[in-house]
Design a protein around this motif. Structure first.
Motif, PDB file in Angstrom:
ATOM      1  N   SER A   2       0.793  -1.242   0.066  1.00 15.66           N
ATOM      2  CA  SER A   2      -0.019   0.054   0.047  1.00 15.66           C
ATOM      3  C   SER A   2       0.856   1.398  -0.014  1.00 15.66           C
ATOM      4  O   SER A   2       1.935   1.254   0.380  1.00 15.66           O
ATOM      5  CB  SER A   2      -0.998   0.023   1.002  1.00 15.66           C
ATOM      6  OG  SER A   2      -0.137   0.082   2.391  1.00 15.66           O
ATOM      7  N   LEU A   4       1.221   5.427   1.113  1.00 17.38           N
ATOM      8  CA  LEU A   4       0.528   6.283   1.878  1.00 17.38           C
ATOM      9  C   LEU A   4       0.983   7.682   1.588  1.00 17.38           C
ATOM     10  O   LEU A   4       2.239   7.770   1.789  1.00 17.38           O
ATOM     11  CB  LEU A   4       0.405   6.015   3.402  1.00 17.38           C
ATOM     12  CG  LEU A   4       0.019   6.832   4.521  1.00 17.38           C
ATOM     13  CD1 LEU A   4      -1.541   6.958   4.334  1.00 17.38           C
ATOM     14  CD2 LEU A   4       0.393   6.471   5.736  1.00 17.38           C
ATOM     15  N   THR A  87      -4.125   5.727   0.087  1.00 15.95           N
ATOM     16  CA  THR A  87      -4.658   6.498   1.158  1.00 15.95           C
ATOM     17  C   THR A  87      -3.869   7.857   0.990  1.00 15.95           C
ATOM     18  O   THR A  87      -2.684   7.779   1.110  1.00 15.95           O
ATOM     19  CB  THR A  87      -4.661   5.559   2.649  1.00 15.95           C
ATOM     20  OG1 THR A  87      -5.572   4.500   2.339  1.00 15.95           O
ATOM     21  CG2 THR A  87      -5.102   6.484   3.577  1.00 15.95           C
ATOM     22  N   LYS A 131     -10.013   6.028  -4.085  1.00 17.34           N
ATOM     23  CA  LYS A 131      -8.947   6.412  -2.844  1.00 17.34           C
ATOM     24  C   LYS A 131      -9.618   6.670  -1.642  1.00 17.34           C
ATOM     25  O   LYS A 131     -11.023   7.062  -1.785  1.00 17.34           O
ATOM     26  CB  LYS A 131      -8.041   7.389  -3.378  1.00 17.34           C
ATOM     27  CG  LYS A 131      -7.275   7.274  -4.603  1.00 17.34           C
ATOM     28  CD  LYS A 131      -6.352   8.561  -5.013  1.00 17.34           C
ATOM     29  CE  LYS A 131      -5.742   8.278  -6.556  1.00 17.34           C
ATOM     30  NZ  LYS A 131      -4.658   6.716  -6.442  1.00 17.34           N
ATOM     31  N   LYS A 132      -8.899   6.438  -0.317  1.00 18.52           N
ATOM     32  CA  LYS A 132      -9.315   7.056   0.754  1.00 18.52           C
ATOM     33  C   LYS A 132      -8.586   8.035   1.362  1.00 18.52           C
ATOM     34  O   LYS A 132      -7.562   8.097   1.264  1.00 18.52           O
ATOM     35  CB  LYS A 132      -9.174   5.792   1.882  1.00 18.52           C
ATOM     36  CG  LYS A 132      -9.745   5.742   3.253  1.00 18.52           C
ATOM     37  CD  LYS A 132      -9.531   4.741   4.023  1.00 18.52           C
ATOM     38  CE  LYS A 132      -9.802   4.688   5.368  1.00 18.52           C
ATOM     39  NZ  LYS A 132     -11.212   4.914   5.558  1.00 18.52           N
ATOM     40  N   PHE A 203      -6.306   0.217   7.571  1.00 21.72           N
ATOM     41  CA  PHE A 203      -5.047   0.245   6.483  1.00 21.72           C
ATOM     42  C   PHE A 203      -4.576  -1.076   5.976  1.00 21.72           C
ATOM     43  O   PHE A 203      -4.058  -1.201   4.916  1.00 21.72           O
ATOM     44  CB  PHE A 203      -3.967   0.917   7.296  1.00 21.72           C
ATOM     45  CG  PHE A 203      -4.067   2.484   7.462  1.00 21.72           C
ATOM     46  CD1 PHE A 203      -3.471   3.326   6.313  1.00 21.72           C
ATOM     47  CD2 PHE A 203      -4.752   3.232   8.456  1.00 21.72           C
ATOM     48  CE1 PHE A 203      -3.606   4.757   6.475  1.00 21.72           C
ATOM     49  CE2 PHE A 203      -4.738   4.687   8.460  1.00 21.72           C
ATOM     50  CZ  PHE A 203      -4.137   5.344   7.363  1.00 21.72           C
ATOM     51  N   VAL A 206      -6.067  -1.370   2.488  1.00 21.19           N
ATOM     52  CA  VAL A 206      -5.877  -0.721   1.589  1.00 21.19           C
ATOM     53  C   VAL A 206      -4.845  -0.784   0.753  1.00 21.19           C
ATOM     54  O   VAL A 206      -3.710  -0.973   1.407  1.00 21.19           O
ATOM     55  CB  VAL A 206      -6.142   0.806   2.267  1.00 21.19           C
ATOM     56  CG1 VAL A 206      -5.953   1.949   1.437  1.00 21.19           C
ATOM     57  CG2 VAL A 206      -7.328   1.047   2.898  1.00 21.19           C
TER      58      VAL A 206
END
Length: 208
Positions: A2, A4, A87, A131-132, A203, A206
């Motif tokens: 992921s 971030l 994220t 997306k978050k 998380f 994601v």
């Protein structure tokens, strides 16, 4: 793995509540997903330039000058970071009932027609769906409810900007009443950290 994207916008490098909360969020995210790749943008210490007559065409037109090509290159870089992120965590202290100008400038460079949104016969369409976003706010007063809610030009504004580029999965975590004294400040931070711990559990699921 992921990805971030972490965006700080506080001009305060000392006792910044939003900076405390964003580090808590990053720590919790890495606990939940240790392989997370973290990309940081500190707009407080390394601000994106505001749009001016000298650089506007780099973002909103066709670049021709050195400054305009520099603006286009920066816009491309910021948009690439945004696209790569699964994220995005945004630390947004409330300045005069809205967001810091550094954060507004970042949005000016990433909201670009044909890249993060497009115009169609049905109207504008966001191109960064799926997306978050977690927005961490710090506020001197109480604006999430009561009489102060009418003066909150922060959360509605950010929701609209993010939605405009297709991001609708947005969670706000507010640390409010931090201007009411040390005890209120500590309580606001503690409450926000509890909410961060709850949100951070997602998380691990994601991925970008």
């Amino acid at each position: 793995m992921s990805n971030l994207l972490v965006i700080n916008s506080s001009a305060n490098t000392g006792a910044s509540v939003s900076r405390i909360l964003i580090e808590e969020t990053v720590s919790r995210a890495l606990e939940a997903a240790p392989n997370t790749a973290v990309v940081r943008r500190d707009l407080g210490s390394n601000p994106v330039p505001h749009l001016t007559t000298a650089n506007l065409a780099g973002v909103r037109g066709t670049p021709a000058t050195e400054e305009e090509f520099a603006a286009r290159a920066l816009s491309d870089e910021l948009i690439a970071e945004l696209r790569a992120a699964g994220t995005i965590v945004i630390a947004a202290p409330m300045y005069n009932f809205s967001v810091p100008t550094s954060l507004r400038a970042w949005f000016d460079f990433v909201l670009r027609a044909g890249e993060t949104f497009r115009y169609s016969e049905a109207g504008p369409e966001g191109l960064l769906k799926g997306k978050k976003v977690i927005v961490l706010t710090s506020r001197g007063g109480l604006y999430s409810e009561g009489p102060g809610a009418a003066a909150d030009f922060q959360e509605p504004y950010l929701r609209h900007l993010l939605g405009f580029i297709g991001i609708t999965d947005v969670t706000f975590i507010h640390a409010e009443k931090i201007g009411y004294g040390p005890e209120a400040r500590d309580a606001a931070i503690a409450g926000a950290k509890t909410e961060i711990a709850r949100v951070a559990r997602s998380f691990s699921t994601v991925a970008a």
